[in-house]
Design a protein around this motif. Structure first.
Motif, PDB file in Angstrom:
ATOM      1  N   ILE A 152       0.846  -1.189   0.000  1.00  0.00           N
ATOM      2  CA  ILE A 152       0.000   0.000   0.000  1.00  0.00           C
ATOM      3  C   ILE A 152       0.884   1.243   0.000  1.00  0.00           C
ATOM      4  CG2 ILE A 152      -1.721   1.346   1.275  1.00  0.00           C
ATOM      5  CD1 ILE A 152      -2.875  -1.186   0.120  1.00  0.00           C
ATOM      6  N   ASP A 153       1.936   1.196   0.795  1.00  0.00           N
ATOM      7  CA  ASP A 153       2.870   2.315   0.890  1.00  0.00           C
ATOM      8  C   ASP A 153       3.559   2.555  -0.459  1.00  0.00           C
ATOM      9  OD1 ASP A 153       4.285   4.267   2.655  1.00  0.00           O
ATOM     10  OD2 ASP A 153       6.021   3.110   2.017  1.00  0.00           O
ATOM     11  N   THR A 154       3.963   1.481  -1.108  1.00  0.00           N
ATOM     12  CA  THR A 154       4.621   1.603  -2.416  1.00  0.00           C
ATOM     13  C   THR A 154       3.670   2.203  -3.447  1.00  0.00           C
ATOM     14  OG1 THR A 154       6.057  -0.297  -1.974  1.00  0.00           O
ATOM     15  CG2 THR A 154       5.758   0.332  -4.281  1.00  0.00           C
ATOM     16  N   LEU A 155       2.416   1.759  -3.431  1.00  0.00           N
ATOM     17  CA  LEU A 155       1.431   2.294  -4.368  1.00  0.00           C
ATOM     18  C   LEU A 155       1.204   3.793  -4.157  1.00  0.00           C
ATOM     19  CD1 LEU A 155      -1.203  -0.579  -4.502  1.00  0.00           C
ATOM     20  CD2 LEU A 155      -0.053   0.444  -6.482  1.00  0.00           C
ATOM     21  N   LEU A 156       1.213   4.216  -2.919  1.00  0.00           N
ATOM     22  CA  LEU A 156       1.023   5.638  -2.626  1.00  0.00           C
ATOM     23  C   LEU A 156       2.053   6.490  -3.346  1.00  0.00           C
ATOM     24  CD1 LEU A 156       0.199   5.654   1.184  1.00  0.00           C
ATOM     25  CD2 LEU A 156      -1.144   6.779  -0.587  1.00  0.00           C
ATOM     26  N   ASN A 157       3.278   6.010  -3.373  1.00  0.00           N
ATOM     27  CA  ASN A 157       4.345   6.788  -3.991  1.00  0.00           C
ATOM     28  C   ASN A 157       4.494   6.499  -5.483  1.00  0.00           C
ATOM     29  OD1 ASN A 157       5.497   8.213  -1.566  1.00  0.00           O
ATOM     30  ND2 ASN A 157       5.560   6.109  -0.848  1.00  0.00           N
ATOM     31  N   THR A 158       3.990   5.333  -5.926  1.00  0.00           N
ATOM     32  CA  THR A 158       4.011   5.015  -7.350  1.00  0.00           C
ATOM     33  C   THR A 158       2.995   5.869  -8.102  1.00  0.00           C
ATOM     34  OG1 THR A 158       4.678   2.730  -6.937  1.00  0.00           O
ATOM     35  CG2 THR A 158       3.674   3.196  -9.079  1.00  0.00           C
ATOM     36  N   LEU A 159       1.793   5.964  -7.543  1.00  0.00           N
ATOM     37  CA  LEU A 159       0.705   6.664  -8.221  1.00  0.00           C
ATOM     38  C   LEU A 159       0.672   8.153  -7.924  1.00  0.00           C
ATOM     39  CD1 LEU A 159      -2.170   4.052  -7.724  1.00  0.00           C
ATOM     40  CD2 LEU A 159      -0.652   4.343  -9.681  1.00  0.00           C
ATOM     41  N   ASP A 160       1.254   8.575  -6.791  1.00  0.00           N
ATOM     42  CA  ASP A 160       1.247   9.977  -6.397  1.00  0.00           C
ATOM     43  C   ASP A 160      -0.159  10.563  -6.544  1.00  0.00           C
ATOM     44  OD1 ASP A 160       2.170  12.426  -5.509  1.00  0.00           O
ATOM     45  OD2 ASP A 160       2.692  13.115  -7.513  1.00  0.00           O
ATOM     46  N   SER A 161      -1.096   9.973  -5.842  1.00  0.00           N
ATOM     47  CA  SER A 161      -2.507  10.298  -6.004  1.00  0.00           C
ATOM     48  C   SER A 161      -2.842  11.752  -5.715  1.00  0.00           C
ATOM     49  CB  SER A 161      -3.350   9.424  -5.073  1.00  0.00           C
ATOM     50  OG  SER A 161      -3.348   8.099  -5.524  1.00  0.00           O
TER      51      SER A 161
END
Length: 214
Positions: A152-161
């Motif tokens: 979840i943490d990685t996705l937060l920074n991958t997508l930069d929502s």
């Protein structure tokens, strides 16, 4: 991810975040109690469409001021004023990507998430691949149930929502009161293919009146 597992903000703590609400009554509740998940309200509003219900214990925030204003225009409310609440990123506690954005990414990269094998139906995958909001959101909600805190943490920074789900109460530092525009003016401001809500943000900057709450 279990909701009690804290996924702390990284770059998100340096941004300003907003939440828009279309009614004076809703705004007064936020001013009094803070922005928080309301079980009774969710159950009543999404009784016939539970698939559209927000994430359990989650509230929705955006760093796009125009997007926040758009939310004040949703629904049939007689109030002529929309309310946008402002939160500093330093107040964020535990967050995840907005589920529809997450779902859209997940179904296109399922090979990276073996723990989701058999968890998301082919029907949901097909709809999400075609960009259907409902299926993207459902895929994202399923992913949030099974993915680890680290992913979840990685996705937060991958997508930069631009949009996030925040778990826990948030206390706004100010509210911006903005006159609501009608459908005709809305379409005039957002002509052609909409790729940005900047015209709405500009409208808020020009006509909104900000009032500090702390």
């Amino acid at each position: 991810m279990k909701i009690f597992e804290i996924v702390t903000p990284t770059t998100q703590q340096y941004d300003t975040w907003y939440h828009g609400t279309p009614s004076k009554k809703g705004a007064e509740i936020i001013m009094k109690n803070g922005l928080a998940y309301d079980d009774k309200w969710v159950e009543q509003k999404y009784k016939t469409e539970p698939e559209f219900a927000p994430m359990k214990d989650g509230v929705y925030i955006t760093k796009d001021l125009g997007q926040a204003y758009r939310y004040t225009l949703m629904g049939k409310h007689p109030d002529k004023t929309g309310y946008i609440f402002k939160f500093p990123g330093s107040h964020l506690q535990s967050i995840s990507n907005d589920e529809d954005e997450m779902g859209n990414y997940i179904v296109k990269n399922l090979e990276q998430y073996p723990e989701l094998n058999g968890k998301i139906s082919n029907q949901i995958i097909k709809g999400a691949m075609e960009g259907e909001y409902k299926e993207c959101a459902m895929a994202g909600k399923i992913a949030l149930q099974y993915l680890s805190k680290d992913k979840i943490d990685t996705l937060l920074n991958t997508l930069d929502s631009i949009n996030l789900v925040h778990y826990g109460k948030l206390q706004p530092i100010s509210v911006i009161e903005v006159p609501k525009i009608g459908e005709e003016e809305f379409e005039k401001l957002l002509t052609g293919k909409v790729t940005t809500f900047k015209p709405l943000a500009d409208y808020v900057t020009k006509y909104g009146k900000e009032r500090k709450l702390t």
